[in-house]
Motif scaffolding. Structure first.
Motif, PDB file in Angstrom:
ATOM      1  N   PRO A   1       0.537  -1.130  -0.085  1.00 26.53           N
ATOM      2  CA  PRO A   1       0.024  -0.057   0.224  1.00 26.53           C
ATOM      3  C   PRO A   1       1.067   1.127   0.011  1.00 26.53           C
ATOM      4  O   PRO A   1       0.555   2.314  -0.596  1.00 26.53           O
ATOM      5  CB  PRO A   1      -0.985  -0.050   1.244  1.00 26.53           C
ATOM      6  CG  PRO A   1      -0.043  -1.091   2.138  1.00 26.53           C
ATOM      7  CD  PRO A   1       0.656  -2.069   1.249  1.00 26.53           C
ATOM      8  N   ARG A   2       2.105   1.086   0.640  1.00 31.24           N
ATOM      9  CA  ARG A   2       2.852   2.489   0.660  1.00 31.24           C
ATOM     10  C   ARG A   2       3.448   2.513  -0.779  1.00 31.24           C
ATOM     11  O   ARG A   2       3.397   3.847  -1.304  1.00 31.24           O
ATOM     12  CB  ARG A   2       3.900   2.187   1.689  1.00 31.24           C
ATOM     13  CG  ARG A   2       3.346   2.278   3.047  1.00 31.24           C
ATOM     14  CD  ARG A   2       4.185   1.446   4.112  1.00 31.24           C
ATOM     15  NE  ARG A   2       3.600   1.810   5.627  1.00 31.24           N
ATOM     16  CZ  ARG A   2       2.892   0.957   6.059  1.00 31.24           C
ATOM     17  NH1 ARG A   2       2.476  -0.083   5.491  1.00 31.24           N
ATOM     18  NH2 ARG A   2       2.227   1.108   7.193  1.00 31.24           N
TER      19      ARG A   2
ATOM     20  N   GLU B   1       8.267   5.729   6.833  1.00 28.01           N
ATOM     21  CA  GLU B   1       8.039   4.329   7.292  1.00 28.01           C
ATOM     22  C   GLU B   1       8.717   3.419   6.512  1.00 28.01           C
ATOM     23  O   GLU B   1       9.262   2.319   7.155  1.00 28.01           O
ATOM     24  CB  GLU B   1       6.561   4.185   7.218  1.00 28.01           C
ATOM     25  CG  GLU B   1       5.676   4.795   8.042  1.00 28.01           C
ATOM     26  CD  GLU B   1       4.089   4.821   7.990  1.00 28.01           C
ATOM     27  OE1 GLU B   1       3.434   5.283   8.840  1.00 28.01           O
ATOM     28  OE2 GLU B   1       3.967   4.392   6.944  1.00 28.01           O
ATOM     29  N   LEU B   2       8.789   3.668   5.179  1.00 32.67           N
ATOM     30  CA  LEU B   2       9.484   2.595   4.183  1.00 32.67           C
ATOM     31  C   LEU B   2      11.139   2.672   4.873  1.00 32.67           C
ATOM     32  O   LEU B   2      11.730   1.614   4.708  1.00 32.67           O
ATOM     33  CB  LEU B   2       9.470   2.922   2.800  1.00 32.67           C
ATOM     34  CG  LEU B   2       8.035   2.673   2.122  1.00 32.67           C
ATOM     35  CD1 LEU B   2       8.105   3.096   0.682  1.00 32.67           C
ATOM     36  CD2 LEU B   2       7.630   1.087   2.215  1.00 32.67           C
ATOM     37  N   ASP B   3      11.511   3.794   4.831  1.00 36.32           N
ATOM     38  CA  ASP B   3      13.008   3.938   5.276  1.00 36.32           C
ATOM     39  C   ASP B   3      13.386   3.153   6.696  1.00 36.32           C
ATOM     40  O   ASP B   3      14.308   2.356   6.846  1.00 36.32           O
ATOM     41  CB  ASP B   3      13.491   5.171   5.290  1.00 36.32           C
ATOM     42  CG  ASP B   3      13.925   5.872   4.214  1.00 36.32           C
ATOM     43  OD1 ASP B   3      14.639   4.973   3.347  1.00 36.32           O
ATOM     44  OD2 ASP B   3      13.740   7.191   3.662  1.00 36.32           O
ATOM     45  N   ALA B   4      12.486   3.432   7.606  1.00 33.71           N
ATOM     46  CA  ALA B   4      12.506   2.875   8.942  1.00 33.71           C
ATOM     47  C   ALA B   4      12.643   1.198   8.741  1.00 33.71           C
ATOM     48  O   ALA B   4      13.503   0.690   9.450  1.00 33.71           O
ATOM     49  CB  ALA B   4      11.604   3.375   9.868  1.00 33.71           C
ATOM     50  N   ALA B   5      11.699   0.953   8.049  1.00 36.20           N
ATOM     51  CA  ALA B   5      11.432  -0.560   7.658  1.00 36.20           C
ATOM     52  C   ALA B   5      13.002  -1.189   7.095  1.00 36.20           C
ATOM     53  O   ALA B   5      13.359  -2.231   7.659  1.00 36.20           O
ATOM     54  CB  ALA B   5      10.451  -0.862   6.918  1.00 36.20           C
ATOM     55  N   PHE B   6      13.456  -0.584   6.217  1.00 36.71           N
ATOM     56  CA  PHE B   6      14.668  -0.998   5.640  1.00 36.71           C
ATOM     57  C   PHE B   6      15.691  -0.954   6.440  1.00 36.71           C
ATOM     58  O   PHE B   6      16.549  -1.868   6.298  1.00 36.71           O
ATOM     59  CB  PHE B   6      14.824  -0.716   4.035  1.00 36.71           C
ATOM     60  CG  PHE B   6      13.912  -0.857   3.081  1.00 36.71           C
ATOM     61  CD1 PHE B   6      14.407  -2.273   2.438  1.00 36.71           C
ATOM     62  CD2 PHE B   6      12.858  -0.472   2.480  1.00 36.71           C
ATOM     63  CE1 PHE B   6      13.398  -2.695   1.364  1.00 36.71           C
ATOM     64  CE2 PHE B   6      12.080  -0.970   1.592  1.00 36.71           C
ATOM     65  CZ  PHE B   6      12.414  -2.049   1.022  1.00 36.71           C
ATOM     66  N   PHE B   7      15.807  -0.060   7.316  1.00 36.99           N
ATOM     67  CA  PHE B   7      16.966  -0.054   8.126  1.00 36.99           C
ATOM     68  C   PHE B   7      16.821  -1.346   9.152  1.00 36.99           C
ATOM     69  O   PHE B   7      18.046  -1.812   9.297  1.00 36.99           O
ATOM     70  CB  PHE B   7      17.053   1.338   9.015  1.00 36.99           C
ATOM     71  CG  PHE B   7      17.676   2.510   8.473  1.00 36.99           C
ATOM     72  CD1 PHE B   7      18.893   2.289   8.032  1.00 36.99           C
ATOM     73  CD2 PHE B   7      16.861   3.621   8.243  1.00 36.99           C
ATOM     74  CE1 PHE B   7      19.629   3.572   7.654  1.00 36.99           C
ATOM     75  CE2 PHE B   7      17.570   4.785   7.782  1.00 36.99           C
ATOM     76  CZ  PHE B   7      18.685   4.699   7.207  1.00 36.99           C
TER      77      PHE B   7
END
Length: 398
Positions: A270-271, A309-315
């Protein structure tokens, strides 16, 4: 005389970091060397040419569609086509059964944005190599389509794409140009099925629905940081992209650590959809991801949260949990960064142009603050088992 800027790379390090070319990275400090070695031990390169099919889990195929010099005989301008009786429909010229598609150039796209630059906005006889920023009101019009400098025959585009076996109604690629003055190094986006110039390099994944994971990976801060340890000039060529760390497709089928009720692919979908599908000309991409609704409104504030949110997830995915950090990271890395959170903080400080832009516009390094807040909240969720809650409902209101 600065011990933090002296480091040793072994033959095994070169094989780890650049398995195809065995060349040295261009790290500027011992911190960078230790950090990217940790990432590459956890995450394989996009294509490891020495491992055959097993070394290319994404089924990556590259494509240069139109060379801007040797293919220029195919190019037509707005004035040429209108004088020949073609009429413009959206950004496609039509005359009877003949169609000329726009030729997208790298400067027309940005991260998650296929309408970043419009040649129609460039003043006549301008010598600028940059295109003016597209006004927000146009970006919020789902029918708005950018106009290029040139158009190319649709038949020629189709011939070249069919030769690659590509039958989807969209394309995925990244900017070849990676200048030190740009906010980001890896700038990737999904664009319509159009003509493409040679400074926008295409990647055609074996399983098209996995493109959401690819474009999200490309546009993440952590992958961008790794690219900065590889790009020595102003070009991000295929040989460099193939040797950047990409989580394999199977990773995204696993449960999401901070949201156990869904997979990582469910978290991304969804993002990426809301960030990418802002106009009707990308409807085929949305349909390939199983979405049948209208385009999403281009909302800069929502987009900033979704990207954080995507950046935090990939970190979390690239660096691992604090427990994994203690177990996997060598003492030489833990001496520099006792926790992965400190490594995230350091990586975000390696984007000075992003910081400058944020401070000028918001009075703070907003991007870093937002990513760290979400990263911390996700980590607390992983620790407690209580599902993380977004401040938004991706694709909806919030």
């Amino acid at each position: 005389n600065d011990p933090q800027r002296r480091f040793t790379l072994s033959p095994d390090d070169l094989r780890l970091l650049n398995p195809n070319t065995r060349t040295a990275p261009i790290c500027r400090s011992r911190r960078d060397v230790e950090l990217i070695k940790h990432i590459y031990r956890r995450v394989p390169v996009l294509v490891n040419e020495g491992k055959g099919e097993a070394g290319n889990p994404w089924g990556f195929t590259g494509m240069l569609m139109f060379m801007m010099n040797t293919d220029s005989y195919h190019f037509r301008t707005f004035q040429q086509l209108t004088s020949e009786g073609f009429r413009l429909e959206g950004n496609i010229f039509v005359r009877g059964n003949e169609r000329y598609l726009p030729l997208y150039e790298a400067k027309m796209i940005h991260q998650f944005d296929h309408r970043f630059g419009d040649y129609h906005d460039l003043p006549p006889r301008s010598k600028s190599t940059e295109l003016p920023e597209v006004p927000l009101d146009r970006l919020q019009d789902p029918n708005y389509r950018v106009l290029p400098r040139y158009w190319v025959p649709e038949a020629e585009v189709e011939t070249r794409l069919r030769a690659k076996g590509w039958d989807r109604g969209w394309l995925l690629g990244w900017r070849d140009v990676a200048r030190s003055t740009d906010q980001r190094t890896v700038i990737a986006a999904v664009i319509p099925r159009v003509g493409v110039g040679d400074k926008f390099l295409l990647m055609l994944p074996h399983i098209p629905c996995q493109a959401k994971s690819l474009v999200a990976s490309c546009d993440s801060c952590v992958l961008d940081y790794c690219a900065r340890q590889k790009v020595g000039g102003t070009s991000l060529k295929y040989f460099t992209m193939k040797q950047l760390p990409f989580l394999p497709p199977a990773t995204f089928d696993r449960p999401c650590p901070w949201s156990p009720g869904e997979t990582l692919a469910d978290f991304l979908r969804p993002r990426v959809l809301e960030l990418t599908y802002t106009a009707w000309d990308l409807e085929p991409f949305a349909r390939d991801l199983g979405y049948t609704g209208p385009p999403f409104r281009y909302d800069p504030e929502r987009r900033a949260v979704l990207r954080a949110e995507l950046d935090a997830a990939f970190f979390h995915l690239y660096l691992g949990s604090p427990e994994e950090w203690q177990r996997e990271a060598p003492a030489s890395l833990r001496e520099l960064f006792p926790t992965p959170r400190e490594a995230v903080d350091y990586i975000l400080e390696q984007f000075p142009i992003v910081r400058q832009h944020d401070e000028e516009r918001y009075g703070e390094y907003r991007t870093k603050r937002m990513i760290l807040e979400i990263y911390d909240a996700m980590q607390e969720s992983i620790r407690t088992g209580i599902p993380w809650q977004s401040k938004l409902v991706p694709g909806g209101e919030g």
